[in-house]
Write a protein that holds these residues in place. Structure first.
Motif, PDB file in Angstrom:
ATOM      1  N   SER A  25       0.819  -1.206   0.000  1.00  0.00           N
ATOM      2  CA  SER A  25       0.000   0.000   0.000  1.00  0.00           C
ATOM      3  C   SER A  25       0.858   1.264   0.000  1.00  0.00           C
ATOM      4  N   PRO A  26       0.655   2.150  -0.963  1.00  0.00           N
ATOM      5  CA  PRO A  26       1.406   3.406  -0.952  1.00  0.00           C
ATOM      6  C   PRO A  26       1.029   4.293   0.239  1.00  0.00           C
ATOM      7  N   ILE A  27      -0.183   4.157   0.741  1.00  0.00           N
ATOM      8  CA  ILE A  27      -0.613   4.937   1.908  1.00  0.00           C
ATOM      9  C   ILE A  27       0.160   4.484   3.142  1.00  0.00           C
ATOM     10  N   VAL A  28       0.259   3.167   3.341  1.00  0.00           N
ATOM     11  CA  VAL A  28       1.018   2.639   4.475  1.00  0.00           C
ATOM     12  C   VAL A  28       2.498   2.980   4.310  1.00  0.00           C
ATOM     13  N   TYR A  29       3.009   2.839   3.096  1.00  0.00           N
ATOM     14  CA  TYR A  29       4.410   3.159   2.830  1.00  0.00           C
ATOM     15  C   TYR A  29       4.720   4.612   3.214  1.00  0.00           C
ATOM     16  N   GLN A  30       3.887   5.536   2.775  1.00  0.00           N
ATOM     17  CA  GLN A  30       4.107   6.960   3.084  1.00  0.00           C
ATOM     18  C   GLN A  30       4.021   7.228   4.583  1.00  0.00           C
TER      19      GLN A  30
END
Length: 152
Positions: A25-30
């Motif tokens: 997930s890019p949201i979790v990554y960020q």
């Protein structure tokens, strides 16, 4: 995995509603980027001294978090059990009668190198990963295969 976790019946069983599964997930990554390349090892010796159990594991083919680098920092970490941990023998981690990795343990610290796995150990070796978690949460990676089969 994505097909399975995208099925409505699986989503309903997990109670996630209409949330789509993504493997990264890019949201979790960020949200976690602030932890990128931070040395979190400095707090671990205090946890070990308090008897908090720690399992460090790595796939032997992981290029991102390679097993040798992980082994070296675990062995170099200064805590009261450092010498005894370093002197501990590597022991085969067996799953279904086959060696799935090598581990060593002293006190609250355990290190496991998982054979034939890369960065995503549970995806590469799901049975070994599940066995590892079950045994570790029960208190011993070194259970004999016979005793772990009957209770899984």
């Amino acid at each position: 995995m994505e097909n399975l976790l995208s099925k409505k019946s699986v989503k309903d069983a997990l109670g996630v509603g209409d949330i789509d599964f993504v493997s990264c997930s890019p949201i979790v990554y960020q949200a976690m980027i602030m932890d990128w390349m931070r040395n979190l090892e400095v707090g671990i010796p205090h946890l070990l001294e308090d008897g908090i159990k720690l399992l460090v594991y790595a796939g032997e083919y992981d290029l991102i978090c390679n097993w040798l680098g992980n082994s070296r920092w675990v062995h170099a970490m200064e805590w009261s059990g450092q010498k005894q941990f370093a002197a501990s023998a590597d022991v085969p981690f067996e799953v279904d009668g086959s060696e799935a990795g090598l581990f060593k343990t002293h006190g609250p610290l355990s290190f496991l190198k998982v054979h034939d796995a890369g960065h995503m150990v549970p995806m590469d070796q799901p049975k070994a990963a599940l066995t590892m978690l079950k045994r570790w949460t029960r208190g011993s990676l070194s259970e004999s295969p016979e005793s772990s089969v009957s209770s899984m």
